[in-house]
Design a protein around this motif. Structure first.
Motif, PDB file in Angstrom:
ATOM      1  N   LEU A  35       0.837  -1.202   0.000  1.00  0.00           N
ATOM      2  CA  LEU A  35       0.000   0.000   0.000  1.00  0.00           C
ATOM      3  C   LEU A  35       0.872   1.253   0.000  1.00  0.00           C
ATOM      4  O   LEU A  35       0.562   2.235  -0.688  1.00  0.00           O
ATOM      5  N   ARG A  53      -8.265   2.465   0.132  1.00  0.00           N
ATOM      6  CA  ARG A  53      -7.588   2.228   1.402  1.00  0.00           C
ATOM      7  C   ARG A  53      -8.225   3.134   2.450  1.00  0.00           C
ATOM      8  O   ARG A  53      -8.848   4.149   2.120  1.00  0.00           O
ATOM      9  N   SER A  54      -8.082   2.720   3.706  1.00  0.00           N
ATOM     10  CA  SER A  54      -8.559   3.589   4.766  1.00  0.00           C
ATOM     11  C   SER A  54      -7.633   3.467   5.964  1.00  0.00           C
ATOM     12  O   SER A  54      -6.832   4.336   6.247  1.00  0.00           O
ATOM     13  N   GLY A  58      -4.972  -3.267   8.352  1.00  0.00           N
ATOM     14  CA  GLY A  58      -5.644  -4.567   8.285  1.00  0.00           C
ATOM     15  C   GLY A  58      -6.954  -4.648   9.029  1.00  0.00           C
ATOM     16  O   GLY A  58      -7.355  -5.727   9.471  1.00  0.00           O
ATOM     17  N   CYS A  60      -9.970  -2.281   8.117  1.00  0.00           N
ATOM     18  CA  CYS A  60     -11.163  -1.857   7.358  1.00  0.00           C
ATOM     19  C   CYS A  60     -11.496  -2.782   6.199  1.00  0.00           C
ATOM     20  O   CYS A  60     -12.633  -2.833   5.745  1.00  0.00           O
ATOM     21  N   SER A  62     -10.550  -2.538   3.109  1.00  0.00           N
ATOM     22  CA  SER A  62     -10.814  -1.875   1.821  1.00  0.00           C
ATOM     23  C   SER A  62      -9.690  -2.024   0.797  1.00  0.00           C
ATOM     24  O   SER A  62      -9.895  -1.737  -0.372  1.00  0.00           O
ATOM     25  N   LEU A  73      -4.403  -8.323   1.460  1.00  0.00           N
ATOM     26  CA  LEU A  73      -4.550  -6.909   1.805  1.00  0.00           C
ATOM     27  C   LEU A  73      -3.240  -6.205   1.445  1.00  0.00           C
ATOM     28  O   LEU A  73      -2.165  -6.644   1.876  1.00  0.00           O
TER      29      LEU A  73
HETATM   30  S1  FES Z   1      -6.365  -0.199   4.389  1.00  0.00           S
HETATM   31 FE1  FES Z   1      -7.684  -1.044   5.878  1.00  0.00          FE
HETATM   32  S2  FES Z   1      -7.350  -3.171   5.685  1.00  0.00           S
HETATM   33 FE2  FES Z   1      -5.893  -2.318   4.358  1.00  0.00          FE
END
Ligand code: FES
Length: 237
Positions: A35, A53-54, A58, A60, A62, A73
């Protein structure tokens, strides 16, 4: 710092007639995540790269994508665990909106179908409905699901039947059916025993292999099948 090649499958509906691969050379610390790589590209090379992403921790769910053929993820995929060239695609079997962003609406609609909330119309015995540690243990794995979609998107049954409820929704059903505080077992079982429900699961275990929370999804679904047989419930309409 080390240079990694991120090979990303991209698609812009306003520009492209089909998906295309694009290669990015990115300097990352091996302790950084995939990410971080996406963010670095967006900030320094191509602001149009689109991904979700949020939390970055690990939680959310998203940022799920397909990494070297396996759903994961992005925020939990550390560069030190990946090869020098990493191939990234959007989750399989879900419509791509743009680049790595897929349409999750059908996925969440399936979760809604299993009534993903506690149902109990009896008056609570006190301030709250308590649960013994043993009873809580029955749902301990299932409650850690972050609904990232890694499992459903990796299921070959779902690839061929988009109406199939899929492992995520069925796990959600198990989470409440196994919850000793819930009183809607019968209604939920009826909802998951239709043509596109529980019996379509062939115990392929792809879902277990990709679950970032290491939930034994197939084991939960097998438990639901046993329960249905015990109650002589085979298929509802
Ligand atoms: S950004 Fe939230 S699980 Fe990866």
């Amino acid at each position: 710092m080390k240079t990694y090649i991120l090979k990303i499958r991209r698609f812009d509906p306003e520009r492209d007639t089909g998906p295309r691969w694009e290669f990015f050379s990115v300097n990352l610390d091996p302790g950084e995540s995939l990410l971080d790589g996406f963010i670095r590209i967006k900030e320094q090379q191509d602001g149009t790269l689109t991904f979700r992403r949020s939390c970055a921790h690990g939680i959310c769910g998203s940022c799920a994508v397909k990494v070297n053929g396996k759903n994961r993820l992005a925020c939990q995929s550390l560069m030190k665990d990946l090869p020098d060239t990493v191939e990234i695609e959007p989750l399989h079997a879900l419509n791509v909106i743009k680049d790595l962003v897929v349409d999750m609406d059908p996925f969440f609609e399936k979760n809604e179908k299993v009534l993903p909330y506690l149902i109990n119309n009896e008056p609570p015995p006190g301030r709250e409905r308590l649960q013994s540690p043993e009873d809580q243990g029955k749902i301990l794995q299932a409650i850690t699901c972050i609904m990232c979609g890694c499992c459903t998107s990796s299921c070959p049954i779902f690839w061929n039947d988009s109406e199939y409820l899929g492992p995520s929704a069925l796990l959600k059903a198990a989470r409440f059916i196994l919850d000793t505080r819930d009183r809607a077992e019968k209604e939920r079982l009826q909802r998951i025993l239709g043509r596109d429900g529980l019996w379509r699961c062939h115990s392929i275990y792809n879902c277990v292999e990709v679950c970032p929370k290491e939930i034994d999804i197939t084991g939960h679904l097998t438990g639901l099948k046993r329960l249905a047989v015990k109650k002589k419930l085979f298929r509802s309409k």
